[in-house]
Design an enzyme around this catalytic site. Structure first.
Site, PDB file in Angstrom:
ATOM      1  N   LYS A   1     -24.759  26.348  24.513  1.00  0.00           N
ATOM      2  CA  LYS A   1     -24.053  27.049  23.446  1.00  0.00           C
ATOM      3  C   LYS A   1     -25.096  27.800  22.630  1.00  0.00           C
ATOM      4  O   LYS A   1     -26.136  27.244  22.273  1.00  0.00           O
ATOM      5  CB  LYS A   1     -23.305  26.074  22.546  1.00  0.00           C
ATOM      6  CG  LYS A   1     -22.631  26.748  21.344  1.00  0.00           C
ATOM      7  CD  LYS A   1     -21.925  25.715  20.501  1.00  0.00           C
ATOM      8  CE  LYS A   1     -21.309  26.330  19.258  1.00  0.00           C
ATOM      9  NZ  LYS A   1     -20.584  25.319  18.462  1.00  0.00           N
TER      10      LYS A   1
ATOM     11  N   ARG B   1     -13.985  21.502  18.523  1.00  0.00           N
ATOM     12  CA  ARG B   1     -14.779  20.340  18.910  1.00  0.00           C
ATOM     13  C   ARG B   1     -15.307  19.597  17.700  1.00  0.00           C
ATOM     14  O   ARG B   1     -15.416  18.379  17.696  1.00  0.00           O
ATOM     15  CB  ARG B   1     -15.882  20.704  19.895  1.00  0.00           C
ATOM     16  CG  ARG B   1     -16.975  21.675  19.454  1.00  0.00           C
ATOM     17  CD  ARG B   1     -18.015  21.018  18.598  1.00  0.00           C
ATOM     18  NE  ARG B   1     -19.366  21.484  18.842  1.00  0.00           N
ATOM     19  CZ  ARG B   1     -20.282  21.576  17.893  1.00  0.00           C
ATOM     20  NH1 ARG B   1     -19.992  21.314  16.632  1.00  0.00           N
ATOM     21  NH2 ARG B   1     -21.505  21.938  18.203  1.00  0.00           N
TER      22      ARG B   1
ATOM     23  N   GLN C   1     -13.928  26.039   9.065  1.00  0.00           N
ATOM     24  CA  GLN C   1     -13.993  24.805   9.839  1.00  0.00           C
ATOM     25  C   GLN C   1     -12.985  23.757   9.388  1.00  0.00           C
ATOM     26  O   GLN C   1     -12.722  22.794  10.116  1.00  0.00           O
ATOM     27  CB  GLN C   1     -15.405  24.201   9.738  1.00  0.00           C
ATOM     28  CG  GLN C   1     -16.470  24.977  10.473  1.00  0.00           C
ATOM     29  CD  GLN C   1     -16.551  24.577  11.945  1.00  0.00           C
ATOM     30  OE1 GLN C   1     -15.820  23.720  12.423  1.00  0.00           O
ATOM     31  NE2 GLN C   1     -17.441  25.223  12.670  1.00  0.00           N
TER      32      GLN C   1
ATOM     33  N   GLY D   1     -20.220  18.906   7.272  1.00  0.00           N
ATOM     34  CA  GLY D   1     -20.579  20.260   6.868  1.00  0.00           C
ATOM     35  C   GLY D   1     -22.052  20.600   6.885  1.00  0.00           C
ATOM     36  O   GLY D   1     -22.428  21.728   7.201  1.00  0.00           O
ATOM     37  N   ALA D   2     -22.925  19.670   6.529  1.00  0.00           N
ATOM     38  CA  ALA D   2     -24.343  19.979   6.336  1.00  0.00           C
ATOM     39  C   ALA D   2     -25.162  19.535   7.544  1.00  0.00           C
ATOM     40  O   ALA D   2     -25.107  18.375   7.934  1.00  0.00           O
ATOM     41  CB  ALA D   2     -24.863  19.287   5.078  1.00  0.00           C
TER      42      ALA D   2
ATOM     43  N   SER E   1     -21.606  13.816  11.079  1.00  0.00           N
ATOM     44  CA  SER E   1     -21.437  14.687  12.227  1.00  0.00           C
ATOM     45  C   SER E   1     -22.297  15.936  12.057  1.00  0.00           C
ATOM     46  O   SER E   1     -22.132  16.687  11.096  1.00  0.00           O
ATOM     47  CB  SER E   1     -19.958  15.078  12.347  1.00  0.00           C
ATOM     48  OG  SER E   1     -19.758  16.037  13.349  1.00  0.00           O
TER      49      SER E   1
END
Length: 309
Positions: A66, A102, A130, A208-209, A282
């Site tokens: 990716k 994802r 997102q 997010g970070a 995440s």
């Protein structure tokens, strides 16, 4: 021949529930040891960044890269999907929506395995591009979720987001933070979620970070957590300021940080009590992109969609 799938193709072909299933299965293959990962790299562009990340999933039969170029006014994403058995470029996929799916699906898998029994509410801090798939994917994984409370500082964006996903607008960060599952999906450099706001039994998905400098969680979130897990420890130690800074100050130890596939694969028990507060950090890994890309390609073949190159 190589299959080309556009953003609109991806949106039409893959549902949030299918993305959750693909990422769930990916975690199981990670637990079985059939997935290899390469960490994200970032290179400077003129007022932007080029990033790439790769994975090989031998059991799935696909490997890929990716890559994306990000600028202040947007980004362009692509996944190149290869066969692991022969020299074949299987597909080239525009991957903005795929990436959103994802990322939302990973939070949904965390919610499936780590949310307390009977969880019925979701709080979302952040209303950007997102955030929508965080809601749709978690709803797919936890059908009992009836209430979604969202908050972001821009009132116009908050109202539009709530209308889009069927959420109610919170008056402050605290309203979103007081739910059973709490997602942070912001671009903030400083914490948007404080541990004192969390109710007993909450699951926090911090998505997010991932630049090693920005934090969404304060130290109290980590202090209250009975279990802290991430997607891939090697990448978290580079990208997760939410974990790096607490480790540096002695609030947390890397030995206390687990990987979500340990829970999904049954090697780690996960939640021990309905009152446990659990954190899933995440960052995003290429294995998810490959898993979801493979699912999109299978749907495209079934429906004769996309363009053959």
């Amino acid at each position: 021949m190589t299959l080309y799938l556009s953003e609109s193709d991806v949106q039409e072909l893959l549902s949030p529930a299918e993305a959750v299933d693909a990422v769930d299965a990916c975690f199981r293959r990670m637990a079985a040891g059939t997935v290899e990962l390469a960490p994200r790299r970032r290179l400077a562009l003129e007022d932007g960044r080029l990033a790439d990340m790769a994975a090989s999933d031998l059991e799935l039969g696909y490997a890929g890269v990716k890559a994306y170029a990000g600028f202040g006014d947007g980004a362009a994403f692509v996944v190149a999907l290869f066969s692991t058995q022969q020299p074949a470029l299987v597909a080239v996929i525009e991957a903005d929506w795929l990436g959103r799916l994802r990322t939302g699906a990973a939070s949904a898998v965390a919610a499936k395995y780590l949310a307390r029994d009977g969880a019925t509410s979701l709080g979302v801090l952040g209303c950007g591009g997102q955030a929508e798939t965080q809601v749709t994917c978690i709803r797919a994984a936890l059908p009992a979720v009836e209430r979604v409370v969202a908050y972001c500082r821009t009132e116009r964006n908050l109202k539009a987001f709530c209308k889009r996903v069927g959420a109610e607008a919170g008056e402050s960060h605290r309203d979103a933070a007081a739910q059973d599952v709490v997602v942070t999906i912001t671009t903030s450099r400083d914490p948007v979620l404080r541990g004192e706001w969390l109710q007993e039994g909450a699951l926090v998905c911090a998505a997010g970070a991932n630049n090693g400098k920005s934090r969404e969680l304060d130290n109290v979130v980590l202090e209250r957590a009975s279990l802290v897990c991430c997607d891939w420890l090697a990448q978290a130690q580079v990208e997760s300021a939410d974990l790096i800074e607490p480790v540096e100050t002695g609030v947390l130890d890397w030995l206390e940080v687990h990987e979500l596939h340990e829970v999904v694969g049954g090697d780690l028990p996960g939640r021990q009590s309905p009152d446990d507060i659990i954190v899933f950090k995440s960052n995003g890994i290429a294995a998810w992109d490959i898993a979801v890309a493979a699912a999109v390609v299978e749907r495209a073949r079934e429906r004769n969609a996309g363009t053959q190159l």
